[in-house]
Write a protein that holds these residues in place. Structure first.
Motif, PDB file in Angstrom:
ATOM      1  N   TYR A  13       0.830  -1.206   0.000  1.00 62.20           N
ATOM      2  CA  TYR A  13       0.000   0.000   0.000  1.00 62.20           C
ATOM      3  C   TYR A  13       0.869   1.262   0.000  1.00 62.20           C
ATOM      4  CZ  TYR A  13      -3.986   3.034   0.387  1.00 62.20           C
ATOM      5  OH  TYR A  13      -4.920   3.996   0.112  1.00 62.20           O
ATOM      6  N   LYS A  39      15.318  -2.123   0.569  1.00 64.91           N
ATOM      7  CA  LYS A  39      14.122  -1.405   0.082  1.00 64.91           C
ATOM      8  C   LYS A  39      14.359   0.105   0.063  1.00 64.91           C
ATOM      9  CE  LYS A  39      10.721  -3.600   2.359  1.00 64.91           C
ATOM     10  NZ  LYS A  39       9.367  -3.839   2.886  1.00 64.91           N
ATOM     11  N   ASN A  78      -1.145  -3.077  11.136  1.00 64.00           N
ATOM     12  CA  ASN A  78      -1.952  -2.335  12.116  1.00 64.00           C
ATOM     13  C   ASN A  78      -1.344  -2.299  13.524  1.00 64.00           C
ATOM     14  OD1 ASN A  78      -3.593  -2.626   9.905  1.00 64.00           O
ATOM     15  ND2 ASN A  78      -4.876  -4.221  10.814  1.00 64.00           N
ATOM     16  N   LYS A  99      -5.612   3.116   8.009  1.00 59.99           N
ATOM     17  CA  LYS A  99      -6.694   2.454   8.719  1.00 59.99           C
ATOM     18  C   LYS A  99      -6.398   0.963   8.792  1.00 59.99           C
ATOM     19  CE  LYS A  99      -8.430  -0.138   6.343  1.00 59.99           C
ATOM     20  NZ  LYS A  99      -7.884  -1.299   5.559  1.00 59.99           N
ATOM     21  N   ARG A 127      -9.436   7.239   2.558  1.00 55.97           N
ATOM     22  CA  ARG A 127      -9.442   7.821   1.206  1.00 55.97           C
ATOM     23  C   ARG A 127     -10.847   8.050   0.667  1.00 55.97           C
ATOM     24  NH1 ARG A 127     -10.382   3.243  -1.767  1.00 55.97           N
ATOM     25  NH2 ARG A 127      -9.876   1.404  -0.559  1.00 55.97           N
ATOM     26  N   TRP A 166       0.692 -11.251   7.708  1.00 62.06           N
ATOM     27  CA  TRP A 166       0.433 -10.542   8.968  1.00 62.06           C
ATOM     28  C   TRP A 166      -1.058 -10.280   9.180  1.00 62.06           C
ATOM     29  CZ3 TRP A 166      -2.156  -6.008   8.992  1.00 62.06           C
ATOM     30  CH2 TRP A 166      -2.111  -5.204   7.855  1.00 62.06           C
TER      31      TRP A 166
END
Ligand code: NAD
Length: 333
Positions: A13, A39, A78, A99, A127, A166
């Motif tokens: 994301y 990364k 999260n 979120k 969004r 996850w």
């Protein structure tokens, strides 16, 4: 003015946000925070990020001394949102957090408190709050086009793959489908009806306890009661596709959306016909609007602040409690 943003958590994301930000007018990706050195290198090259704006999880707190970064966008699993958001706030930077805001309302409250104490803004990555068809239907509801709204239906789900990810780990995800996708129906019920629910009932079904371990919900149906008398009936699942629908009904008309919260194009319709707007990349609009909220104090039509995220987490907590007790749970804000 341009909001200068660092992304923390360079996953799938995060990449979508980084790509979308290329088209932003009032926000710019200028920094990166990652626990994976390789990364950092590839992203740095891909997005032209200065070395001095790259951090790892050990050096993150030094971002405090970097005058070229205004905000950090937390896009990790999260269960890590709370700790990272609190650290960013303590470093004096505005926090944008994905979120669900946290694993539960207690963590969410800590984030709100930390940002308040540090005098930085806290925004949640909702969004849909900036999506034109959603906003048009909300305007129509506010204008009374649907009359007295008494019913909302929200269907949110997809079939989740890899059982080792996850999202199926209680500690990292805070739960299962509810945290990831069910929250769209929770949040959607609130902006579509225009009130916050005061009670919840909920039922859980688990067909695969191997994949969906203790504390990781597979399928939950839940009902929300609103102060004005409206009710919402919702489904959250990790075991069915093609569930991305909203239906809002009042005594004078209705609105329906499907897809209602996917990346788009979103489709909307009322009893009077189609609601059409050109497709926009949600994350591009979101980041431009968040720039205005942070730098110009703009008030968005549907709030995206920490208190807004906290309300959803209180509802999630109440849903899990209702599943456990089988009873009706009151929600207090
Ligand atoms: P992802 O697994 O693709 O990326 C997560 C990133 O966090 C990875 O880069 C990973 O390396 C990093 N990470 C740091 N510490 C980690 C740890 N201890 N364990 C695992 N990963 C760790 O996940 P994603 O799909 O990018 O989701 C990230 C967040 O974004 C979640 O909160 C998710 O709910 C949210 N999200 C929001 C939307 C939206 O439409 N708003 C869409 C997708 C995801």
């Amino acid at each position: 003015p341009v909001l200068r943003v660092a992304i923390l958590g360079l996953g799938s994301y995060g990449e979508r946000v980084a790509e979308a930000m290329k088209d932003c007018q009032r926000a710019k990706l200028v920094g990166l925070v990652s626990g994976t050195p390789a990364k950092l290198k590839t992203w740095q090259a891909k997005y032209g990020i200065a070395e001095k704006n790259c951090y790892n999880y050990e050096t993150l707190d030094q971002i405090k001394n970097n005058p070229d970064i205004d905000a950090v966008y937390v896009i990790t699993p999260n269960g890590l949102h709370k700790d990272f958001s609190v650290r960013v706030a303590k470093a004096g930077k505005h926090v944008i957090c994905e979120k669900p805001m946290a694993n539960d309302a207690k963590e969410a409250q800590q984030m709100v408190d930390a940002c308040k104490a540090a005098k930085v803004k806290l925004l949640i990555g909702y969004r849909m709050h900036f999506e034109p068809i959603t906003l048009d239907i909300v305007h129509k509801r506010k204008a009374g086009d649907f009359g007295k709204v008494l019913f909302f239906q929200g269907l949110s789900g997809f079939i989740i793959g890899d059982p080792t990810q996850w999202r199926l780990n209680k500690k990292l995800a805070g739960g299962g489908a509810m945290m990831d996708i069910g929250i769209y129906s929770i949040n959607g019920s609130r902006y579509m009806i225009g009130e916050d629910p005061i009670w919840v009932t909920a039922q859980e079904v688990k067909t695969n306890p191997e994949k969906f371990k203790e504390g990781v919900d597979e399928t939950i149906t839940f009902q929300l009661g609103f102060p004005g008398g409206a009710v919402a009936s919702c489904l959250s699942t990790y075991s069915l596709n093609n569930l991305d629908r909203f239906f809002l009904d009042g005594d004078k008309g209705y609105a329906e959306m499907g897809p209602s919260t996917g990346y788009g194009p979103i489709k909307g319709r009322t009893n009077k016909g189609e609601v059409t707007y050109p497709h926009v990349t949600h994350q591009t609009v979101q980041m431009d609007e968040m720039s205005d909220i942070i730098l110009k104090g703009k008030q968005p039509e549907i709030p995206v602040d920490g208190e807004e995220g906290l309300k959803d987490m209180k509802i999630v907590d109440a849903i899990f409690q209702a599943v456990k007790t089988g009873g009706k749970v009151a929600i207090k804000y």
